[in-house]
Design an enzyme around this catalytic site. Structure first.
Site, mmCIF file in Angstrom:
data_model
loop_
_atom_site.group_PDB
_atom_site.id
_atom_site.type_symbol
_atom_site.label_atom_id
_atom_site.label_comp_id
_atom_site.label_asym_id
_atom_site.label_seq_id
_atom_site.Cartn_x
_atom_site.Cartn_y
_atom_site.Cartn_z
ATOM 1 N N SER A 1 10.620 22.128 -9.825
ATOM 2 C CA SER A 1 11.306 23.429 -9.795
ATOM 3 C C SER A 1 11.045 24.071 -8.446
ATOM 4 O O SER A 1 10.105 23.668 -7.741
ATOM 5 C CB SER A 1 10.710 24.332 -10.883
ATOM 6 O OG SER A 1 11.167 25.666 -10.756
ATOM 7 N N TYR B 1 3.588 29.154 -15.286
ATOM 8 C CA TYR B 1 4.656 28.179 -14.983
ATOM 9 C C TYR B 1 4.540 27.653 -13.553
ATOM 10 O O TYR B 1 4.599 26.447 -13.333
ATOM 11 C CB TYR B 1 6.021 28.839 -15.217
ATOM 12 C CG TYR B 1 7.196 27.891 -15.063
ATOM 13 C CD1 TYR B 1 7.287 26.717 -15.808
ATOM 14 C CD2 TYR B 1 8.231 28.176 -14.169
ATOM 15 C CE1 TYR B 1 8.376 25.849 -15.664
ATOM 16 C CE2 TYR B 1 9.324 27.321 -14.029
ATOM 17 C CZ TYR B 1 9.387 26.160 -14.775
ATOM 18 O OH TYR B 1 10.466 25.304 -14.636
#
Ligand code: NAP
Length: 246
Positions: free
Chosen positions: A134, A147
């Site tokens: 990501s 995250y």
């Protein structure tokens, strides 16, 4: 598992979003795709469309990964896609269970699948590991440490492989998407669809298909061409914290 002479591609988290679209894109590119996820019935529907194979897989469960690996005798491509986020909270307020979920799924899940499939990728003579990290693996933002931390750790495992596999017939590609409209935000906000929809308000996000096409492009380069890292974002998004909304 070279079915009808098609090379095998394994896609984790293939029941939804980027994984489902990737299974379709790789099927169209000529792979026999093995789709793994916990919601195996969803994988089975996609498998039927693309003449692939669906199998139950929980990347957080070592026994499930072992059984999955044993059922796939050979593979040329592994797409480590299963993952996601839980919660959006400051470090002070963070929920330890959310952090555990993110580490188990993104980090240890990638480790387990990579360990299970490296011998098969090597034996294929032209293997490839593609990991969907990501832009959260490139930066950090307030309330995102669970995250961003997990994605950084997943990326470290993946990027380290690049050096460890030098001289071997295995390519290593990291895909770093920005905002993609999938079930990601619904999962992050524990099923709160209204809150999830707000994430994509006033902006055209990437679609799962946009990311899948990029993955298929990387997978179909000649064996000597390694795309190391691909960052793709919506035009209106500059970073994890800066986007233009209409
Ligand atoms: P999604 O629609 O929620 O899909 C997540 C997939 O992961 C599902 O197929 C889910 O399948 C699977 N999964 C979750 N836990 C699992 C487990 N324990 N075992 C096996 N599979 C599991 O979200 P997505 O956006 O497509 O996410 C795919 C990847 O892209 C993730 O790694 C995510 O972090 C990354 N990513 C997403 C975005 C974004 O904005 N959407 C941006 C950058 C990176 P089951 O629930 O059926 O098991």
């Amino acid at each position: 598992m070279t079915v009808n002479d098609r090379p095998t591609a394994v896609v984790t988290g293939a029941s939804s979003g980027i994984g489902a679209a990737t299974a379709r894109a790789l099927g169209a590119a000529g792979f026999h795709v093995v789709l793994g996820a916990r919601r195996v019935e969803r994988c089975a529907e996609i498998a039927k469309e693309i003449d692939g194979t669906a199998m139950p897989l929980d990347v957080t469960d070592a026994d499930s990964v072992r059984a999955f690996g044993e059922a796939v005798p050979d593979a040329k491509l592994l797409v480590n896609n299963a993952g996601g986020a839980k919660g959006l909270a400051t470090v002070e307020e963070a929920d330890e269970e959310h952090w555990r979920w993110m580490w188990e799924t993104n980090v240890l899940g990638t480790l387990r699948l990579t360990q299970a499939f490296l011998p098969k990728l090597r034996a294929s003579g032209d293997g490839h590991v593609i990991t969907v990290t990501s832009i959260a693996a490139l930066d950090f933002y307030d309330k995102g440490a669970g995250y961003t931390g997990a994605k950084h750790a997943q990326a470290m495992a993946h990027r380290t492989l690049r050096g460890e596999l030098l001289g071997e017939p295995i390519r290593v590609t990291e895909i770093c998407p920005g905002m993609v409209e999938t079930e990601f935000s619904e999962v992050r906000f524990s099923g709160d669809t209204e809150r999830a929809a707000k994430v994509y308000q006033g902006i055209t996000p990437l679609s799962a298909g946009d990311v899948a096409e990029t993955i298929a492009f990387a997978a179909t380069r000649p064996p000597h061409v390694n795309l190391d890292q691909i960052v793709l974002k919506p035009r209106a998004q500059a970073s994890g914290t800066r986007a233009h909304r209409e």
